[in-house]
Design an enzyme around this catalytic site. Structure first.
Site, PDB file in Angstrom:
ATOM      1  N   HIS A 107      27.385  22.960  32.080  1.00  0.00           N
ATOM      2  CA  HIS A 107      27.250  23.174  30.515  1.00  0.00           C
ATOM      3  C   HIS A 107      27.035  24.762  30.140  1.00  0.00           C
ATOM      4  O   HIS A 107      27.706  25.254  29.306  1.00  0.00           O
ATOM      5  CB  HIS A 107      25.800  22.473  30.137  1.00  0.00           C
ATOM      6  CG  HIS A 107      25.846  21.330  29.785  1.00  0.00           C
ATOM      7  ND1 HIS A 107      25.153  20.544  29.358  1.00  0.00           N
ATOM      8  CD2 HIS A 107      26.895  20.245  30.318  1.00  0.00           C
ATOM      9  CE1 HIS A 107      25.342  19.299  29.460  1.00  0.00           C
ATOM     10  NE2 HIS A 107      26.612  19.019  29.878  1.00  0.00           N
ATOM     11  N   LYS A 125      23.218  16.575  25.891  1.00  0.00           N
ATOM     12  CA  LYS A 125      21.744  16.915  26.671  1.00  0.00           C
ATOM     13  C   LYS A 125      21.769  16.522  28.030  1.00  0.00           C
ATOM     14  O   LYS A 125      22.671  15.683  28.572  1.00  0.00           O
ATOM     15  CB  LYS A 125      20.642  15.782  25.841  1.00  0.00           C
ATOM     16  CG  LYS A 125      21.157  14.590  25.888  1.00  0.00           C
ATOM     17  CD  LYS A 125      20.495  14.013  27.259  1.00  0.00           C
ATOM     18  CE  LYS A 125      21.237  12.657  27.396  1.00  0.00           C
ATOM     19  NZ  LYS A 125      21.002  12.036  28.859  1.00  0.00           N
ATOM     20  N   ASP A 207      18.114  13.430  32.753  1.00  0.00           N
ATOM     21  CA  ASP A 207      18.987  12.359  31.942  1.00  0.00           C
ATOM     22  C   ASP A 207      18.112  11.650  31.096  1.00  0.00           C
ATOM     23  O   ASP A 207      17.897  12.055  29.775  1.00  0.00           O
ATOM     24  CB  ASP A 207      19.686  11.643  33.147  1.00  0.00           C
ATOM     25  CG  ASP A 207      20.839  10.754  32.463  1.00  0.00           C
ATOM     26  OD1 ASP A 207      20.241   9.564  32.243  1.00  0.00           O
ATOM     27  OD2 ASP A 207      21.839  11.036  32.437  1.00  0.00           O
TER      28      ASP A 207
END
Length: 433
Positions: A107, A125, A207
């Site tokens: 990311h 996310k 997660d």
């Protein structure tokens, strides 16, 4: 807290009715053109399908490490352009925005490259692997200019009207205890899934648990003052990754927050506890535990006097399916009022439950605030993202960069409390070879 059969029937009925009304909008001039980094499984739900009903969004391109997979993905979802590399996609002058659903460890690098190329970024996310990366990304000079690109961490549930309705029902200062539980039955994700690979930023707290922790922070409107406890269940694939986590936090108002997240839920039976079926199905995948995800907030008691009686009022607010309220949700406000005589004898106790739902913003049919009862959390998030890029006020729902930094700091500290190592920093930032 479990849903009843009628609740499930209502869920199916409401969602089927809403889907039947979902249109495909004709695109407007000046629509934002998105490119997708990676042919990720979350992309259709998070962007491609919501974009179909947004007149100002076009999903125009995709790139993946596996070119055959990229072409198959593009054909399946009618994406006109397939780029050979991530860099080629990011530098495509015809694209305005980049959606980054890559493994978490990637990311930071690719979000930053996209921003430096002048692209707005919708970032899955959790935003990055750790707080060091979060500070480096969200405080980067590229975001400080007057015409800086937009960067958003995609915590989609925070854009739905139901979440904001829930938060409006109490003052964070009055919260005595909050509990957020999420679980997915064992077997849905294999042991070698990327969610359980440390080098890729794996772990259930990274997660599913991201929702739990962000919800607690939102409920208290503050950061934890103490990380009281954290108990992980290590993954069989990599002990540095958690397949489940339970944690407790203290908050500034003296309240306590608890979370439980599990990507491998199994039926557990303890002698003398639970029902016979738990014994019968011991260690089977638990397909009913905490489905759907729920959270509960216990408020501090309120005291008063009524006709010489001492009156104590206790409220507990429960939100069912806070992560996917577009499918179905219910917010229950449970109130217990106890009346006592001057000598403290209980005279009577009254209980009541008021239920609320919110699928659209109040007054959403006019002005800048828009919404339809069939919009998913991702569709509401896409509306908010486009509003921010276009400079419109919109609903006001947003995840600020500072919030994303604090979220990763809380995740890091939870891992430390659990005796686990923080997810590794990207070599681009750390300088590692």
């Amino acid at each position: 807290m479990a849903m009843t059969v009628m609740d499930w029937l209502n869920l199916i009925g409401e969602w089927s009715e809403k889907l039947a009304r979902r249109p495909n909008d004709v695109k407007k001039d000046g629509a934002l053109r998105f490119g997708i980094l990676g042919a990720a499984q979350i992309a259709p739900q998070a962007l491609i399908i919501p974009a179909r009903s947004h007149a100002e969004v076009i999903v125009a391109a995709v790139a993946a490490r596996d070119k055959r997979r990229a072409h198959a993905f593009a054909k399946k979802y009618n994406i006109p352009i397939v780029h050979d590399t991530y860099d080629e996609l990011i530098n495509d002058p015809a694209l305005d925005c980049i959606y980054v659903p890559l493994p978490v460890a990637m990311h930071y690098e690719w979000a930053l490259k996209a921003l430096q190329a002048g692209k707005h970024v919708l970032l899955e996310k959790p935003s990055v692997s750790n707080a060091e990366e979060a500070r480096a990304l969200f405080e980067h000079p590229v975001l400080q200019s007057p015409n800086a690109p937009v960067l958003l961490e995609a915590r989609h549930y925070q854009f739905h009207p139901a979440w904001h309705t829930f938060l409006s029902l109490f003052d964070p200062a009055d919260v005595e205890e909050a509990n957020v539980r999420t679980a997915i039955a064992a077997g849905l994700f294999p042991a070698d899934d990327i969610r359980f690979k440390y080098e890729l930023g794996g772990g259930t707290l990274m997660d599913l648990g991201t929702y739990n922790l962000s919800a607690l922070r939102g409920i208290f409107g503050a950061e934890p003052t103490s990380f009281v406890s954290a108990s992980p269940q290590p993954s069989s694939n990599d002990e540095r990754c958690d397949i489940a986590m339970e944690a407790t936090y203290d908050f500034p108002n003296g309240g306590v927050g608890k979370l439980s997240c599990n990507l491998g839920a199994r039926v557990k039976y303890e002698k003398g506890k639970g029902s016979w079926w738990a014994w019968l199905f011991q260690d089977w995948p638990d397909v009913v535990a905490d489905m759907p995800p729920w959270l509960t907030v216990k408020l501090r008691e309120m005291h008063g006097v009524e006709e010489d009686m001492a009156v104590t009022t206790q409220k507990t607010i429960v939100m069912n399916n806070f992560m996917g309220p577009h499918m179905w949700h219910r917010i229950d406000i449970n109130t217990t009022t106890t009346y006592r005589s001057p000598n403290n004898t209980i005279i009577k106790t009254e209980t009541s439950t008021e239920s609320k739902k919110a699928y659209v913003w109040p007054g959403s049919q006019g002005g800048d605030t828009k919404g339809e009862d069939w919009w998913t959390t991702y569709r509401y998030m896409l509306e908010g993202f486009v509003d921010r890029v276009k400079g419109r006020k919109g609903s006001g729902a947003w995840v600020e960069g500072d919030d994303s930094i604090k979220q990763m700091a809380a995740i890091d500290e939870t891992y430390r409390k659990a005796g686990m190592v923080v997810r590794p920093t990207n070599k681009v930032l750390s300088g590692a070879n």
